[in-house]
Design a protein around this motif. Structure first.
Motif, PDB file in Angstrom:
ATOM      1  N   PHE A 166       7.799  19.351  17.061  1.00  0.00           N
ATOM      2  CA  PHE A 166       6.684  19.629  16.158  1.00  0.00           C
ATOM      3  C   PHE A 166       5.972  18.341  15.736  1.00  0.00           C
ATOM      4  O   PHE A 166       4.767  18.177  15.952  1.00  0.00           O
ATOM      5  N   ILE A 173       4.900  30.998  14.599  1.00  0.00           N
ATOM      6  CA  ILE A 173       4.874  30.093  15.749  1.00  0.00           C
ATOM      7  C   ILE A 173       4.972  28.641  15.284  1.00  0.00           C
ATOM      8  O   ILE A 173       5.735  27.838  15.832  1.00  0.00           O
ATOM      9  N   LEU A 174       4.214  28.298  14.239  1.00  0.00           N
ATOM     10  CA  LEU A 174       4.274  26.932  13.701  1.00  0.00           C
ATOM     11  C   LEU A 174       5.633  26.642  13.073  1.00  0.00           C
ATOM     12  O   LEU A 174       6.191  25.551  13.236  1.00  0.00           O
ATOM     13  N   TRP A 175       6.175  27.628  12.369  1.00  0.00           N
ATOM     14  CA  TRP A 175       7.453  27.425  11.690  1.00  0.00           C
ATOM     15  C   TRP A 175       8.609  27.335  12.676  1.00  0.00           C
ATOM     16  O   TRP A 175       9.605  26.670  12.414  1.00  0.00           O
ATOM     17  N   VAL A 190       1.142  33.868  13.787  1.00  0.00           N
ATOM     18  CA  VAL A 190       0.680  32.484  13.960  1.00  0.00           C
ATOM     19  C   VAL A 190       1.508  31.534  13.095  1.00  0.00           C
ATOM     20  O   VAL A 190       1.924  30.452  13.540  1.00  0.00           O
ATOM     21  N   LYS A 191       1.772  31.947  11.854  1.00  0.00           N
ATOM     22  CA  LYS A 191       2.585  31.113  10.964  1.00  0.00           C
ATOM     23  C   LYS A 191       3.984  30.936  11.508  1.00  0.00           C
ATOM     24  O   LYS A 191       4.564  29.838  11.454  1.00  0.00           O
ATOM     25  N   PHE A 224       8.447  25.834  15.543  1.00  0.00           N
ATOM     26  CA  PHE A 224       8.414  24.420  15.911  1.00  0.00           C
ATOM     27  C   PHE A 224       9.053  23.561  14.823  1.00  0.00           C
ATOM     28  O   PHE A 224       9.947  22.759  15.076  1.00  0.00           O
ATOM     29  N   LYS A 225       8.575  23.728  13.588  1.00  0.00           N
ATOM     30  CA  LYS A 225       8.984  22.827  12.501  1.00  0.00           C
ATOM     31  C   LYS A 225      10.463  22.960  12.153  1.00  0.00           C
ATOM     32  O   LYS A 225      11.165  21.949  11.990  1.00  0.00           O
TER      33      LYS A 225
END
Length: 343
Positions: A239, A227-229, A224-225, A231-232
């Motif tokens: 993001f 996936i966010l990273w 999950v982390k 984007f960022k």
């Protein structure tokens, strides 16, 4: 020192049951390769068995030690200390077939690729063999996101069986520490436009008595982390633009009643909503500004990276001039050198 023509990197943590078989299976296929086994602070006899199998079978190679836990740390040690024309990375748990390495090397050379990934999923073996149900779900989430963001059609971006060019390895900063290294490798190749392809390979689960180092809860959180990273770090405009759009919509929703109040009564009765709408709209514009700045920074970094690759290409010979050993080029035992790392 002249680079090795071909190096096999085997990161290993508590693999005493499988390390010997893994080494011998690859030695049967690529006897002239230089074997680098990285003991990632194992608590069992992984290091001892690795040294013994290299010495007993006169295999050219060495055992390195990496005290910092994590697969990425182990691979980083090998990539930093060993110079080669081609690198093979594989897990030391006998889950990947050594017999496929010839077609992988040949494909990488013929198509002049920078990375070739062994795809476990196309043949369905991973789904049948894998006993950890949530891992497949996590893999699919990451796969979907990567293909969406980069417009690709990858099938297995988290495979641990890969072949690399020297150009990729020497221009790849390993920033992760654990099993997320495969995602990082894939993203780096896509973002920096390295030539990347996949080839289908069989997969089998670990033998009885050998246990995976992955943890469903801990590594699920990492997925999950990541996936966010993804984007960022790689698509900052996507993001921060997402949060900007969401914040803007919420601002319009919250601001509708105060606007209606003013139109009908020339007075705002929903003051808290008006304040909330103002704050959300400011937040939306701030997110857009951050996205634009980081997008510009990312573009500058890619430009500098491309210039670095051009300089790197002028310093190394063409891959067509490389000589990669095959099974038919087996050397005699007296020509091999056994080197053991300090453990």
């Amino acid at each position: 020192m002249k680079p090795f023509p071909l190096v096999l990197v085997l990161p290993a943590y508590n693999e005493e049951l499988t390390i010997e078989k893994t080494v011998l299976e690859f030695y049967k296929e690529i006897p002239n390769a230089y074997f680098v086994i990285v003991d990632n602070n194992s608590k069992d006899k992984t290091s001892e068995i690795s040294k013994n199998v290299l010495a007993e079978h006169s295999i050219s190679g060495e055992v390195l030690f990496e005290a910092r836990q994590g697969k990425a740390n182990a691979v980083r040690t090998a990539f930093t200390k060993i110079d080669a024309e081609l690198y093979i990375m594989c897990d030391a748990d006998t889950t990947y077939p050594a017999s496929k390495i010839h077609s992988m090397i040949q494909t990488l050379k013929e198509k002049d690729l920078d990375m070739l990934v062994g795809d476990r999923l196309s043949e369905g073996d991973y789904g049948r063999e894998n006993k950890r149900r949530f891992h497949s779900t996590g893999n699919k989430l990451v796969l979907t996101l990567i293909n969406f963001l980069f417009g690709t059609k990858l099938k297995d971006p988290m495979s641990g069986y890969r072949v690399f060019s020297r150009r990729f390895v020497k221009n790849y900063p390993i920033l992760s520490s654990g099993f997320e290294i495969e995602i990082e490798m894939t993203l780096h190749a896509l973002d920096k436009r390295f030539r990347l392809e996949e080839i289908s390979v069989p997969y089998k689960d670990r033998p009885a008595g050998s246990f995976s180092k992955l943890n469903t809860i801990r590594d699920g959180y990492k997925v999950v982390k990541n996936i966010l990273w993804i984007f960022k770090d790689y698509k900052p405009m996507h993001f921060f633009g997402f949060f900007s759009v969401v914040s803007g919509i919420l601002s319009l929703v919250a601001g509708t009643p105060p606007v209606i109040d003013y139109v009908e009564y020339r007075y705002v009765y929903h003051v808290p909503l008006a304040v909330l709408a103002t704050g959300l709209m400011l937040f939306s514009w701030i997110q857009i500004a951050i996205g634009l700045v980081l997008h510009t920074v990312s573009k500058i970094q890619r430009t500098n990276f491309e210039l670095r690759l051009i300089r790197f290409g002028m310093e190394i010979p063409s891959r067509n001039q490389m000589i990669i050993p095959t099974v038919s080029q087996r050397s005699s035992g007296s020509e091999k050198t056994i080197v053991s790392g300090n453990i």
